[in-house]
Design a protein around this motif. Sequence first.
Motif, short mmCIF file in Angstrom:
data_model
loop_
_atom_site.label_atom_id
_atom_site.label_comp_id
_atom_site.label_asym_id
_atom_site.label_seq_id
_atom_site.Cartn_x
_atom_site.Cartn_y
_atom_site.Cartn_z
N THR A 1 14.89 33.94 18.19
CA THR A 1 13.80 33.25 18.88
C THR A 1 12.66 34.22 19.20
O THR A 1 11.48 33.89 19.04
N ALA A 2 13.01 35.43 19.65
CA ALA A 2 11.98 36.44 19.93
C ALA A 2 11.23 36.81 18.65
O ALA A 2 10.00 36.98 18.66
N LEU A 3 11.93 36.92 17.54
CA LEU A 3 11.27 37.23 16.26
C LEU A 3 10.37 36.08 15.81
O LEU A 3 9.28 36.31 15.27
N LEU A 4 10.82 34.84 16.03
CA LEU A 4 9.97 33.70 15.69
C LEU A 4 8.70 33.71 16.52
O LEU A 4 7.59 33.49 15.99
N ALA A 5 8.83 33.96 17.83
CA ALA A 5 7.65 34.03 18.68
C ALA A 5 6.73 35.15 18.23
O ALA A 5 5.50 35.00 18.21
N ALA A 6 7.32 36.29 17.83
CA ALA A 6 6.50 37.41 17.34
C ALA A 6 5.75 37.03 16.07
O ALA A 6 4.58 37.41 15.89
N ALA A 7 6.40 36.30 15.19
CA ALA A 7 5.74 35.89 13.95
C ALA A 7 4.57 34.95 14.24
O ALA A 7 3.48 35.08 13.65
N VAL A 8 4.76 34.01 15.17
CA VAL A 8 3.68 33.08 15.51
C VAL A 8 2.54 33.83 16.19
O VAL A 8 1.35 33.60 15.90
N LEU A 9 2.87 34.75 17.11
CA LEU A 9 1.84 35.53 17.78
C LEU A 9 1.08 36.42 16.79
O LEU A 9 -0.14 36.56 16.88
N ALA A 10 1.81 37.01 15.84
CA ALA A 10 1.14 37.85 14.84
C ALA A 10 0.22 37.02 13.96
O ALA A 10 -0.89 37.46 13.60
N ALA A 11 0.65 35.80 13.60
CA ALA A 11 -0.21 34.95 12.78
C ALA A 11 -1.51 34.62 13.51
O ALA A 11 -2.59 34.62 12.91
N ALA A 12 -1.40 34.34 14.82
CA ALA A 12 -2.60 34.01 15.59
C ALA A 12 -3.43 35.26 15.89
O ALA A 12 -4.66 35.25 15.74
N GLY A 13 -2.76 36.35 16.29
CA GLY A 13 -3.50 37.55 16.69
C GLY A 13 -4.10 38.30 15.53
O GLY A 13 -5.30 38.61 15.53
N VAL A 14 -3.29 38.60 14.53
CA VAL A 14 -3.78 39.36 13.38
C VAL A 14 -4.68 38.50 12.50
O VAL A 14 -5.69 38.96 11.97
N GLY A 15 -4.31 37.23 12.36
CA GLY A 15 -5.07 36.37 11.46
C GLY A 15 -6.41 35.92 11.99
O GLY A 15 -7.35 35.73 11.22
N PHE A 16 -6.54 35.75 13.33
CA PHE A 16 -7.76 35.12 13.85
C PHE A 16 -8.43 35.89 14.99
O PHE A 16 -9.60 35.63 15.28
N LEU A 17 -7.72 36.78 15.67
CA LEU A 17 -8.26 37.40 16.88
C LEU A 17 -8.55 38.88 16.73
O LEU A 17 -8.91 39.54 17.70
N GLY A 18 -8.38 39.43 15.55
CA GLY A 18 -8.71 40.83 15.32
C GLY A 18 -7.70 41.82 15.84
O GLY A 18 -8.02 43.00 16.03
N VAL A 19 -6.48 41.39 16.10
CA VAL A 19 -5.42 42.31 16.53
C VAL A 19 -5.04 43.20 15.34
O VAL A 19 -4.86 42.72 14.22
N ARG A 20 -4.91 44.49 15.60
CA ARG A 20 -4.54 45.44 14.54
C ARG A 20 -3.26 46.18 14.93
O ARG A 20 -3.15 46.68 16.05
N VAL A 21 -2.32 46.21 14.00
CA VAL A 21 -1.07 46.95 14.19
C VAL A 21 -0.91 47.88 12.99
O VAL A 21 -0.87 47.41 11.85
N PRO A 22 -0.85 49.20 13.19
CA PRO A 22 -0.68 50.11 12.06
C PRO A 22 0.59 49.80 11.28
O PRO A 22 1.65 49.52 11.86
N ALA A 23 0.48 49.82 9.97
CA ALA A 23 1.64 49.52 9.13
C ALA A 23 2.79 50.48 9.39
O ALA A 23 3.97 50.09 9.36
#
Length: 543
Positions: A404-426
Amino acid sequence: MTVDVLPRARPPAAVTRVRALPALIRHAVHAFLRNPVAAFFTVAFPLTFLIIVSSIVGNETTPAGVPVAQFLVAPFAVFGVAEASFTVLAADTAALRENGVLARQLVAPVPIRTVLAARIAAAMLVSAATVLLLTVVGVAGYDVAIVWRKLPAMLVTLLLGAACCASLGLALAALVRTARATQALAQAILIALAFISDVFIVGADLPRWLAATGSALPLKHFARAMAETFHPGGGYGFSPGHLAVLAAWTVAGAFLAVRRSDWRPRGSSRARPPAEPTVRTAARLSPPTLPPGRRRAASLAGQIRYALVGLSRDPLAVFFAVVFPTLLLVLFPAVFDDAHVHGLAMAQYLFAGMLTYAAAVAGYVDLPEGVAAARAAGVLKRLSGTPLPMRRHLAGRVCATLLTALLAAAVLAAAGVGFLGVRVPAGHLPAVLSTLLAGALCFASLGLAVAALLRSARSLVAVTLGTLLPVCFASEVFVVGDRPLPAALTAVAGLFPPRHLLQALLTATAPDAAGSGFAWGHLAVLAGWTVVCLLVVRLRRLW
C-alpha cells in the motif's frame, strides 16, 4: 355483573411522532458517541488543531491589536459542524438504508421523516456542542473574546449552516449507492473544499479557478459568515449575502434528497469478509506436494491477498492512505504559489511529507484496525487450531501494508514528478525505496504494538487517529511555510518516527544532494522503534 372494558384509544399519529422524537434523538447521539472516527473528525480534530495552531502563533496580534487566535475558532468550528451535519449524517443515512432500517420504517408507526428529523437534530446538537467547546477553549486559553452583540447572528449562521450541510448530506446519501462509498466520498469532498473555502487556509491567494469553485459552493459562505460573528468590529454580525447562498443550497439539497429518495437497500457495501483461515484453506495454500520453502511462500502469498482484499473493500482506508496525500500534494502548491519550505519548493518538500504520511496511515492506522477487526471476529484465536502460523498471517498483513505504501508512492510520484516539477536523482532511488519501506515497516510494527496493548477496537481507532495527525503536524509533515515551531513541540516530535522518516526522505529526495541519499542516523531511530515494537508484540499476545 360484567363490566365492559373499552379498548384504550390509540394516540394520534402526530402525537406518536412527537413522543418518539426525543428517544430517536438520544439514540442518534449515542450512535455518534460510539463511532470513534466520527467523534474524532467532528470534535477532536478541530480542537487539536485549534490548540496546535494557537500555540504556534502564540501572542501574535493583528495591526488592530486583536489576538490572531480570535480568527481561528470560526474556521475550525465550521469544519466540525460540516463533519457532523454533512459527512456523518450522509454516512449514517446510507447505512440505515443499506441495513434495511429505513425500509422497515415504511410499515412502522414512526415514519421515515421522523427518523431522519431525529438524525438531523442530533447532528445539530453535536455541531452546537463542538462550537461551544472550541469557543470555551479559545476564551479560556487564547484570549478569544465573545462579541456578545453578534451572538444572535452566530446562532442564526450556525443553524442555517448546519441545515445546509444536512440537506446536502441527505442528497449525497440519496445519490450514492452504498454506505462505504458515501462515507468516503463525503469525507473527500469536505476535506478538499476545506482547503479552498477559508477553513483550513484563510485568506490565501488562490488560482482563479479554485477561488471560483470555492465561491460557488456553500462551505466558503458558511466559513465567512461564521468568521464575521467572531470579528470584533462593528455591526451585529449578520452576512445577508452569505446566508442567502446557504439558504439556496439548503433548498436545492432538500429538493434533491426528496426527489431521489429511495429507502430500499440498493446493494450492500458490507462486503463479505475474506475466507477465514481454516484447515481447508491452509491446506490449499500449502499443498503437501510442494517443498517446505515453496509451501511457506505460497501460504504467505495467500495471506497477502487476504489482507489486500480486505483493504480494497474499505474505500475510506484507501482514500486516506493513497488519495488524500496526493490531493494535498496537488492542492498546496496551487494554493501557495511559488512558496518555499526550508529552502525547497513547496511540491518538493511536500512530496517527502506525503510519502511519510501515506506510510504512517497504512501502517499505524489501517493495519491495526484490520487486526483488531479480525481479533473481534475470532479469526486470530481460531488460527491456533490451523496449520497456518500466526506469524505468517501477520507477515501477510505487514506485506500488504508495504505494498500500500508503494502504491501511494507511485501515485505521488506520478503527480509530483509528472506535473509539479518534483525532482528525485536517479542515483537516490534505492535510498528512497529503502527508506520508505523501512518507515512503513516501523509504522506497521508500531500499529501492531498498539493493537496488542489495546484490546478494544473502538479505543484503538481513537488512539491511532488521535495521535497520528497531531504528531505529523508537530513533525512538520504538513508544514506550509517557514514559520518555526515552538522548541518544545519540535523536541517532543523528535521522539517519534514521523519526524525521522520525513527527514530521511527529505535527504533521499533532495534534488541536488550528493552521496547515496541514505540518512543513517534517522534510519537507526526507525530501526530502534521497530525492534522495540516487535518485542512488545511478542510479549503481548494479539489474540
